[in-house]
Design an enzyme around this catalytic site. Structure first.
Site, PDB file in Angstrom:
ATOM      1  CG  MET A  36      -1.992  -1.091   1.176  1.00 12.49           C
ATOM      2  SD  MET A  36      -3.176  -0.931   2.516  1.00 12.49           S
ATOM      3  CE  MET A  36      -4.119  -2.436   2.254  1.00 12.49           C
ATOM      4  CB  CYS A  37       0.037   4.719  -0.623  1.00 10.56           C
ATOM      5  SG  CYS A  37      -0.716   4.148  -2.160  1.00 10.56           S
ATOM      6  CD  GLN A  38       5.297   4.292   4.476  1.00  9.17           C
ATOM      7  OE1 GLN A  38       5.739   5.246   5.106  1.00  9.17           O
ATOM      8  NE2 GLN A  38       5.881   3.101   4.527  1.00  9.17           N
TER       9      GLN A  38
END
Length: 275
Positions: free
Chosen positions: A1-3
């Site tokens: 996933m993203c941050q």
């Protein structure tokens, strides 16, 4: 996933120290290589930098370091694509106008079902669950309030709207209208507030060190929100699952520890105001 990375403060501040550690997670210390974006509120305007290259090596990210742009509210995002191609239109943060203000949004997570946008007042440009969710949020707010509501009404509405989206998957996000910043946690979000007495901090991702005494003055407050802590020697607060935190001028003004179960006396869905 993203941050995610956000900054909210009471005096214009640059985010270079935090961003330089954060961008290393886009290919050096982590694998979020599918583009990055960062948005700076400047008065009523927004200065935005985006690239579909990895932030650690992007010349556009280098510009952020060189410019030292000072802002009261900043939102940044490094992407690990789960939905949508790796291109500019799918790169966070996303921006929409509401009640004559720019609203900026970045999301970390994965919604397995898209919200119904059939009658939405806003529509996505790209093909991500994140932008679709943001359009749904903005449309719901505009439908509920013909004019900008007060903060209590706004926070309550955002809580209701967010709960409906959380039923569809993981929904960590940071949202700002340039006046305040809200963070919602499903899995991982952390924050800290820097204020006097200031000290030194050492980054986790490259051991860079800064002495904030050289840059800050008495009365300054700077809050940093991020997916995982950026420094080794500061105390970060981990948000609870289902929690919301609201910041204004670098100060936490309200907090929801977790998903509330009932309304409180004033009819809102009940966040805890902070003294």
């Amino acid at each position: 996933m993203c941050q995610l990375l956000g900054m909210n403060c009471n005096t214009p501040t640059d985010i270079v120290f935090s961003f330089e550690g954060f961008r290393r997670r886009a290919g050096l210390t982590d694998c979020h290589c599918d583009g990055f974006g960062i948005a700076f509120f400047e008065g009523k305007g927004i200065r935005v930098f985006r690239d579909n290259q990895a932030a650690h090596s992007s010349p556009i990210a280098d510009c952020v370091k060189q410019y030292h742009i000072k802002s009261l509210n900043v939102i940044a995002h490094i992407r690990k694509a789960t939905q949508g191609e790796v291109n500019i239109e799918n790169t966070h943060p996303f921006i929409r106008e509401l009640w004559g203000q720019n609203w900026v949004f970045a999301h970390n997570g994965n919604l397995t079902v898209y919200p119904d946008l059939t009658h939405s007042l806003y529509h996505p440009i790209g093909r991500t669950d994140s932008e679709a969710a943001f359009c749904y949020m903005m449309s719901e707010l505009k439908t509920r309030f013909t004019q900008k509501p007060n903060e209590n009404e706004l926070f309550t509405a955002l809580q209701e709207i967010t709960q409906s989206l959380c039923q569809k998957g993981t929904f960590n996000f940071i949202l700002s209208n340039g006046e305040w910043m809200i963070a919602h946690c499903t899995t991982n979000l952390h924050y800290l507030t820097r204020k006097a007495p200031f000290g030194k901090a050492q980054r986790i991702d490259d051991d860079g060190v800064i002495d904030f005494n050289e840059y800050a003055k008495e009365g300054d407050r700077v809050t940093i929100i991020t997916t995982f802590p950026l420094t080794k020697d500061e105390t970060w607060t981990k948000m609870a699952c289902g929690g919301f935190v609201f910041f204004k001028e670098g100060e936490k003004i309200a907090e929801i520890i977790g998903v509330p179960t009932q309304a409180i006396d004033d009819g809102t869905l009940g966040y805890q105001k902070c003294a």
